[in-house]
Design a protein around this motif. Structure first.
Motif, PDB file in Angstrom:
ATOM      1  N   ILE A   5      54.018  -4.194  30.320  1.00 34.03           N
ATOM      2  CA  ILE A   5      53.179  -3.139  29.773  1.00 34.03           C
ATOM      3  C   ILE A   5      54.025  -2.348  28.790  1.00 34.03           C
ATOM      4  N   THR A   6      53.500  -2.179  27.583  1.00 37.43           N
ATOM      5  CA  THR A   6      54.149  -1.366  26.565  1.00 37.43           C
ATOM      6  C   THR A   6      53.214  -0.214  26.239  1.00 37.43           C
ATOM      7  N   LEU A   7      53.732   0.997  26.307  1.00 38.62           N
ATOM      8  CA  LEU A   7      52.966   2.181  25.944  1.00 38.62           C
ATOM      9  C   LEU A   7      53.450   2.650  24.586  1.00 38.62           C
ATOM     10  N   LEU A   8      52.549   2.656  23.617  1.00 39.60           N
ATOM     11  CA  LEU A   8      52.868   3.158  22.281  1.00 39.60           C
ATOM     12  C   LEU A   8      52.525   4.632  22.237  1.00 39.60           C
ATOM     13  N   THR A   9      53.501   5.443  21.807  1.00 43.88           N
ATOM     14  CA  THR A   9      53.369   6.897  21.868  1.00 43.88           C
ATOM     15  C   THR A   9      53.921   7.529  20.600  1.00 43.88           C
ATOM     16  N   ARG A  10      53.880   8.847  20.589  1.00 44.97           N
ATOM     17  CA  ARG A  10      54.639   9.627  19.611  1.00 44.97           C
ATOM     18  C   ARG A  10      55.012  10.950  20.272  1.00 44.97           C
ATOM     19  N   HIS A  40      51.601   7.931  30.288  1.00 48.25           N
ATOM     20  CA  HIS A  40      52.875   7.563  30.918  1.00 48.25           C
ATOM     21  C   HIS A  40      52.832   7.858  32.419  1.00 48.25           C
ATOM     22  N   ASP A  41      52.337   9.028  32.790  1.00 53.12           N
ATOM     23  CA  ASP A  41      52.249   9.395  34.205  1.00 53.12           C
ATOM     24  C   ASP A  41      51.333   8.449  34.968  1.00 53.12           C
ATOM     25  N   GLU A  42      50.204   8.072  34.361  1.00 58.33           N
ATOM     26  CA  GLU A  42      49.264   7.156  35.010  1.00 58.33           C
ATOM     27  C   GLU A  42      49.887   5.774  35.197  1.00 58.33           C
ATOM     28  N   LEU A  43      50.625   5.313  34.191  1.00 60.15           N
ATOM     29  CA  LEU A  43      51.276   4.008  34.296  1.00 60.15           C
ATOM     30  C   LEU A  43      52.398   4.027  35.326  1.00 60.15           C
ATOM     31  N   THR A  44      53.101   5.135  35.418  1.00 60.50           N
ATOM     32  CA  THR A  44      54.152   5.278  36.424  1.00 60.50           C
ATOM     33  C   THR A  44      53.559   5.205  37.824  1.00 60.50           C
ATOM     34  N   ALA A  45      52.423   5.865  38.035  1.00 63.59           N
ATOM     35  CA  ALA A  45      51.747   5.814  39.338  1.00 63.59           C
ATOM     36  C   ALA A  45      51.251   4.401  39.637  1.00 63.59           C
ATOM     37  N   ARG A  77      52.510   1.649  38.553  1.00 58.38           N
ATOM     38  CA  ARG A  77      53.679   0.797  38.795  1.00 58.38           C
ATOM     39  C   ARG A  77      54.171   0.900  40.239  1.00 58.38           C
ATOM     40  N   ALA A  78      53.879   2.002  40.902  1.00 54.27           N
ATOM     41  CA  ALA A  78      54.233   2.142  42.317  1.00 54.27           C
ATOM     42  C   ALA A  78      53.361   1.231  43.192  1.00 54.27           C
ATOM     43  N   GLU A  79      52.176   0.853  42.686  1.00 55.24           N
ATOM     44  CA  GLU A  79      51.249  -0.013  43.416  1.00 55.24           C
ATOM     45  C   GLU A  79      51.380  -1.482  43.021  1.00 55.24           C
ATOM     46  N   VAL A  80      51.544  -1.722  41.719  1.00 54.59           N
ATOM     47  CA  VAL A  80      51.504  -3.071  41.149  1.00 54.59           C
ATOM     48  C   VAL A  80      52.774  -3.276  40.331  1.00 54.59           C
ATOM     49  N   PRO A  81      53.537  -4.323  40.612  1.00 56.20           N
ATOM     50  CA  PRO A  81      54.780  -4.518  39.855  1.00 56.20           C
ATOM     51  C   PRO A  81      54.508  -5.022  38.429  1.00 56.20           C
ATOM     52  N   PHE A  82      55.176  -4.400  37.461  1.00 59.04           N
ATOM     53  CA  PHE A  82      55.167  -4.868  36.080  1.00 59.04           C
ATOM     54  C   PHE A  82      56.364  -4.257  35.368  1.00 59.04           C
ATOM     55  N   ASP A  83      56.805  -4.940  34.318  1.00 58.88           N
ATOM     56  CA  ASP A  83      57.856  -4.392  33.471  1.00 58.88           C
ATOM     57  C   ASP A  83      57.215  -3.374  32.541  1.00 58.88           C
ATOM     58  N   TYR A  84      57.940  -2.300  32.248  1.00 62.36           N
ATOM     59  CA  TYR A  84      57.370  -1.201  31.467  1.00 62.36           C
ATOM     60  C   TYR A  84      58.338  -0.775  30.381  1.00 62.36           C
ATOM     61  N   VAL A 137      44.115   5.280  29.501  1.00 58.12           N
ATOM     62  CA  VAL A 137      44.473   4.081  30.247  1.00 58.12           C
ATOM     63  C   VAL A 137      43.289   3.698  31.128  1.00 58.12           C
ATOM     64  N   ASP A 138      42.810   2.481  30.982  1.00 56.36           N
ATOM     65  CA  ASP A 138      41.747   1.967  31.851  1.00 56.36           C
ATOM     66  C   ASP A 138      42.440   1.357  33.071  1.00 56.36           C
ATOM     67  N   ILE A 139      42.754   2.209  34.037  1.00 59.87           N
ATOM     68  CA  ILE A 139      43.547   1.804  35.197  1.00 59.87           C
ATOM     69  C   ILE A 139      42.885   0.670  35.979  1.00 59.87           C
ATOM     70  N   THR A 140      41.598   0.762  36.218  1.00 61.84           N
ATOM     71  CA  THR A 140      40.902  -0.252  37.004  1.00 61.84           C
ATOM     72  C   THR A 140      41.000  -1.619  36.337  1.00 61.84           C
ATOM     73  N   ARG A 141      40.714  -1.681  35.049  1.00 65.31           N
ATOM     74  CA  ARG A 141      40.765  -2.952  34.327  1.00 65.31           C
ATOM     75  C   ARG A 141      42.196  -3.445  34.199  1.00 65.31           C
ATOM     76  N   LEU A 142      43.140  -2.514  33.948  1.00 66.72           N
ATOM     77  CA  LEU A 142      44.538  -2.894  33.808  1.00 66.72           C
ATOM     78  C   LEU A 142      45.076  -3.484  35.107  1.00 66.72           C
ATOM     79  N   ARG A 143      44.781  -2.847  36.223  1.00 63.82           N
ATOM     80  CA  ARG A 143      45.224  -3.351  37.523  1.00 63.82           C
ATOM     81  C   ARG A 143      44.674  -4.767  37.744  1.00 63.82           C
ATOM     82  N   ALA A 144      43.398  -4.961  37.472  1.00 62.24           N
ATOM     83  CA  ALA A 144      42.772  -6.281  37.646  1.00 62.24           C
ATOM     84  C   ALA A 144      43.402  -7.332  36.730  1.00 62.24           C
TER      85      ALA A 144
END
Length: 80
Positions: A4-9, A19-24, A26-33, A69-76
């Motif tokens: 997962i890559t988060l593009l920011t400024r 970022h906070d949502e992806l960090t949370a 990542r505690a449930e589902v393993p992925f590189d960030y 972040v579409d957490i539900t779709r991303l997790r799936a």
């Protein structure tokens, strides 16, 4: 493992929330960030393509979502 890559400024409040949502997640589902600032030197192409859509979530290099972040779709999609 998914990447997962988060593009920011800098100074982007929605980016910080993403970022906070992806960090949370990542505690449930393993992925590189990784997180990339589109305004950093050398990121001209990213800034041109995604600069008006931040934050942008890329899953394995492909656009997955933007503005939020579409957490539900991303997790799936990570779990396959």
């Amino acid at each position: 493992m998914a990447v997962i890559t988060l593009l920011t400024r800098e100074g982007c409040g929605m980016c910080a929330r993403a970022h906070d949502e992806l960090t949370a997640l990542r505690a449930e589902v393993p992925f590189d960030y990784e997180q990339l600032d589109v305004d950093a030197p050398g990121n001209t192409e990213l800034r041109g393509e995604y600069g008006d859509m931040l934050p942008v979530v890329l899953l394995d290099g492909r656009q997955h979502s933007y503005w939020e972040v579409d957490i539900t779709r991303l997790r799936a999609d990570i779990l396959g």
